[in-house]
Scaffold this motif. Structure first.
Motif, PDB file in Angstrom:
ATOM      1  N   GLU A   8      45.994  43.886  48.782  1.00  0.00           N
ATOM      2  CA  GLU A   8      45.978  41.946  48.216  1.00  0.00           C
ATOM      3  C   GLU A   8      46.491  42.277  47.203  1.00  0.00           C
ATOM      4  N   LYS A   9      46.022  43.072  46.179  1.00  0.00           N
ATOM      5  CA  LYS A   9      47.412  43.688  44.763  1.00  0.00           C
ATOM      6  C   LYS A   9      47.780  44.691  44.823  1.00  0.00           C
ATOM      7  N   PRO A  10      49.028  44.647  44.470  1.00  0.00           N
ATOM      8  CA  PRO A  10      49.906  45.327  44.983  1.00  0.00           C
ATOM      9  C   PRO A  10      50.272  46.556  44.500  1.00  0.00           C
ATOM     10  N   ILE A  54      43.609  51.546  50.381  1.00  0.00           N
ATOM     11  CA  ILE A  54      43.026  50.255  49.506  1.00  0.00           C
ATOM     12  C   ILE A  54      43.255  50.367  48.143  1.00  0.00           C
ATOM     13  N   ARG A  55      43.162  49.275  47.736  1.00  0.00           N
ATOM     14  CA  ARG A  55      42.583  49.306  46.022  1.00  0.00           C
ATOM     15  C   ARG A  55      41.490  47.991  46.064  1.00  0.00           C
ATOM     16  N   SER A  56      41.582  47.845  45.779  1.00  0.00           N
ATOM     17  CA  SER A  56      39.732  46.353  46.154  1.00  0.00           C
ATOM     18  C   SER A  56      39.290  45.573  46.553  1.00  0.00           C
ATOM     19  N   ASP A  57      40.507  46.097  47.651  1.00  0.00           N
ATOM     20  CA  ASP A  57      40.527  45.265  49.232  1.00  0.00           C
ATOM     21  C   ASP A  57      38.807  45.489  50.317  1.00  0.00           C
ATOM     22  N   VAL A  74      41.113  55.943  52.073  1.00  0.00           N
ATOM     23  CA  VAL A  74      41.061  56.368  50.872  1.00  0.00           C
ATOM     24  C   VAL A  74      40.854  54.888  49.556  1.00  0.00           C
ATOM     25  N   ARG A  75      40.454  55.222  49.285  1.00  0.00           N
ATOM     26  CA  ARG A  75      39.977  53.811  48.394  1.00  0.00           C
ATOM     27  C   ARG A  75      40.546  54.307  46.610  1.00  0.00           C
ATOM     28  N   ALA A  76      42.420  54.151  46.520  1.00  0.00           N
ATOM     29  CA  ALA A  76      43.492  54.570  45.259  1.00  0.00           C
ATOM     30  C   ALA A  76      42.372  53.815  43.885  1.00  0.00           C
ATOM     31  N   GLY A  77      41.382  54.664  43.610  1.00  0.00           N
ATOM     32  CA  GLY A  77      40.662  53.934  42.390  1.00  0.00           C
ATOM     33  C   GLY A  77      39.330  54.756  42.254  1.00  0.00           C
ATOM     34  N   ALA A  78      38.191  54.416  41.422  1.00  0.00           N
ATOM     35  CA  ALA A  78      37.251  54.932  41.229  1.00  0.00           C
ATOM     36  C   ALA A  78      36.048  54.018  41.835  1.00  0.00           C
ATOM     37  N   GLY A  79      36.251  53.415  41.429  1.00  0.00           N
ATOM     38  CA  GLY A  79      34.508  52.141  42.380  1.00  0.00           C
ATOM     39  C   GLY A  79      34.875  51.784  44.411  1.00  0.00           C
ATOM     40  N   TYR A  80      33.934  52.345  44.285  1.00  0.00           N
ATOM     41  CA  TYR A  80      34.334  52.308  46.173  1.00  0.00           C
ATOM     42  C   TYR A  80      33.106  51.129  46.622  1.00  0.00           C
ATOM     43  N   GLN A 101      42.180  59.128  38.459  1.00  0.00           N
ATOM     44  CA  GLN A 101      43.649  58.532  38.453  1.00  0.00           C
ATOM     45  C   GLN A 101      44.440  57.573  37.631  1.00  0.00           C
ATOM     46  N   ASN A 102      43.442  56.690  37.445  1.00  0.00           N
ATOM     47  CA  ASN A 102      43.521  55.535  36.514  1.00  0.00           C
ATOM     48  C   ASN A 102      42.629  55.320  35.618  1.00  0.00           C
ATOM     49  N   SER A 103      42.072  55.723  35.301  1.00  0.00           N
ATOM     50  CA  SER A 103      40.541  55.871  34.275  1.00  0.00           C
ATOM     51  C   SER A 103      41.972  55.885  32.625  1.00  0.00           C
ATOM     52  N   ALA A 223      34.259  46.709  33.803  1.00  0.00           N
ATOM     53  CA  ALA A 223      33.848  47.324  34.965  1.00  0.00           C
ATOM     54  C   ALA A 223      33.826  46.709  36.170  1.00  0.00           C
ATOM     55  N   ARG A 224      33.079  46.043  36.584  1.00  0.00           N
ATOM     56  CA  ARG A 224      32.546  44.984  37.605  1.00  0.00           C
ATOM     57  C   ARG A 224      31.862  43.606  37.322  1.00  0.00           C
ATOM     58  N   LYS A 225      32.098  42.708  37.974  1.00  0.00           N
ATOM     59  CA  LYS A 225      32.043  41.095  37.170  1.00  0.00           C
ATOM     60  C   LYS A 225      30.001  41.080  37.582  1.00  0.00           C
ATOM     61  N   LYS A 270      43.350  38.325  36.829  1.00  0.00           N
ATOM     62  CA  LYS A 270      43.343  39.340  37.158  1.00  0.00           C
ATOM     63  C   LYS A 270      43.377  40.211  37.246  1.00  0.00           C
ATOM     64  N   LYS A 271      42.201  40.721  37.438  1.00  0.00           N
ATOM     65  CA  LYS A 271      42.691  42.399  37.373  1.00  0.00           C
ATOM     66  C   LYS A 271      43.526  43.345  36.941  1.00  0.00           C
ATOM     67  N   MET A 272      42.963  43.322  35.686  1.00  0.00           N
ATOM     68  CA  MET A 272      44.444  43.722  35.159  1.00  0.00           C
ATOM     69  C   MET A 272      44.488  45.867  34.620  1.00  0.00           C
ATOM     70  N   GLY A 273      43.657  46.447  34.846  1.00  0.00           N
ATOM     71  CA  GLY A 273      43.169  47.591  34.039  1.00  0.00           C
ATOM     72  C   GLY A 273      43.771  48.846  34.681  1.00  0.00           C
ATOM     73  N   ALA A 274      44.209  48.754  35.984  1.00  0.00           N
ATOM     74  CA  ALA A 274      44.608  50.052  36.412  1.00  0.00           C
ATOM     75  C   ALA A 274      46.273  49.413  37.016  1.00  0.00           C
ATOM     76  N   GLN A 275      46.321  48.499  36.789  1.00  0.00           N
ATOM     77  CA  GLN A 275      47.772  47.592  36.559  1.00  0.00           C
ATOM     78  C   GLN A 275      49.030  48.081  35.610  1.00  0.00           C
TER      79      GLN A 275
HETATM   80  C1  3PG Z   1      39.021  50.863  39.443  1.00  0.00           C
HETATM   81  O1  3PG Z   1      37.547  50.784  40.392  1.00  0.00           O
HETATM   82  O2  3PG Z   1      39.571  51.371  40.244  1.00  0.00           O
HETATM   83  C2  3PG Z   1      38.791  49.970  39.002  1.00  0.00           C
HETATM   84  O3  3PG Z   1      38.311  48.474  38.667  1.00  0.00           O
HETATM   85  C3  3PG Z   1      40.708  49.620  39.279  1.00  0.00           C
HETATM   86  O4  3PG Z   1      40.162  48.733  40.555  1.00  0.00           O
HETATM   87  P1  3PG Z   1      41.753  48.233  40.795  1.00  0.00           P
HETATM   88  O5  3PG Z   1      42.222  48.847  41.585  1.00  0.00           O
HETATM   89  O6  3PG Z   1      41.270  46.865  42.275  1.00  0.00           O
HETATM   90  O7  3PG Z   1      42.724  47.459  40.600  1.00  0.00           O
END
Ligand code: 3PG
Length: 307
Positions: A8-10, A54-57, A74-80, A101-103, A223-225, A270-275
């Protein structure tokens, strides 16, 4: 085999190109569903996918029901926390993340938010510096470690609390471990949150905890809301006009925070940390490699759900 990127967030285009290279080199086909606005689009796209990146999908039971050919997500990121792990297990689907990978991207944004807050959101008035201030890292995982590395360069005094990380590991990094979250908030001028959203952590950042912060305390959330007890934090910021809150995850009560705490609150839209291109490339290509390793060799490293 068909691999679907459903974001959803490319990702940055350069990351999608890199993922395509990995997938096609393995002899698989890549499909792309970006910026979808409706769950129906996702339900349709997953029908013939064997693997999804996926990401946060949100991958819930309904999506898994629709994805009859699916073997791995595979969640491309940390939080699943966006994937229903039990439902995936029940559907015989393997779920992985791509830890680390995105830390750095997330850690850098934490400082972007921090500096903006201590400089009074660039309103022209004198703010404060971070050098010499006490930073509390709440959870010492991949992002927390990157935050510590950057904070050292700035010259902050660094404390961390993590019930799951050995104190020796923190000490080896030159970080001062504390015994409880309460102690961390009491000691630190700035607290940066890096806890995952779990049953244990949801709503855990509450009035009582944040109220322990010294005068002019700053809470930074990349982190997360869900970990924030929003009603509590709103009430606390009303009672403590010295506190500031900056976040990369827009609260449900964003309008109330913005109206009730002017000059003390900020949220990215919009969550920008890993963007970042780098984070997208690192996490996206790691996800592609993990899918190929799983489908070709049965490699389950980074699996996060039960079989
Ligand atoms: C994560 O858990 O990897 C980060 O919060 C990044 O999430 P995002 O891929 O939705 O930007």
């Amino acid at each position: 085999m068909k691999v679907l990127i459903a974001t959803e967030k490319p990702f940055a285009k350069i990351a999608v190109d890199g993922i395509r290279k990995e997938i096609e080199a393995a002899g698989y086909e890549l499909a792309l569903l970006e910026k979808y606005t409706d769950k129906a689009q996702l339900l349709d796209a997953v029908k013939d996918a064997n693997a999804i990146i996926i990401r946060s999908d949100i991958i819930d039971n309904e999506v898994l029901d629709a994805a009859k050919e699916l073997k791995i997500v595979v969640r491309a990121g940390a939080g699943y926390d966006n994937v229903d792990l039990e439902a995936a297990t029940a559907h015989g689907v393997c779920v992985m993340n791509t830890p680390g990978q995105n830390s750095n991207a997330v850690a850098e944004l934490a400082f972007g938010l921090m500096i903006m807050a201590v400089r009074n959101f660039y309103d022209g008035k004198s703010g404060t510096e971070l050098m010499g201030k006490k930073l509390g890292i709440h959870a010492y995982g991949n992002v927390g470690r990157n935050v510590a590395r950057i904070a050292k360069g700035i010259g902050m005094e660094i404390y961390a609390y993590d019930a799951y990380c050995p104190k020796e590991a923190m000490e080896a990094d030159g970080i001062i471990p504390v015994n409880t979250a309460e102690e961390l908030y009491e000691k630190c001028n700035v607290v940066s949150l890096h806890i995952p959203a779990t049953a244990e952590t949801k709503n855990s950042i509450n009035y009582e905890l944040v109220n322990r912060m010294p005068k002019n305390g700053l809470l930074v959330n990349t982190a997360r809301k869900e970990v924030i007890n929003e009603a509590d934090l709103l009430r606390l910021m009303h009672d403590r006009p010295d506190l500031k809150y900056v976040t990369d995850i827009m609260p449900v009560h964003h309008v109330e925070f913005a109206e009730q705490c002017p000059g003390r609150y900020f949220s990215t839209p919009k969550k920008m940390g890993a963007q970042t291109a780098e984070a997208n490339i690192n996490a996206g290509i790691a996800a592609a490699k993990q899918i190929v390793g799983f489908l070709k060799d049965g490699c389950e490293r980074f699996r996060v759900n039960k079989k």
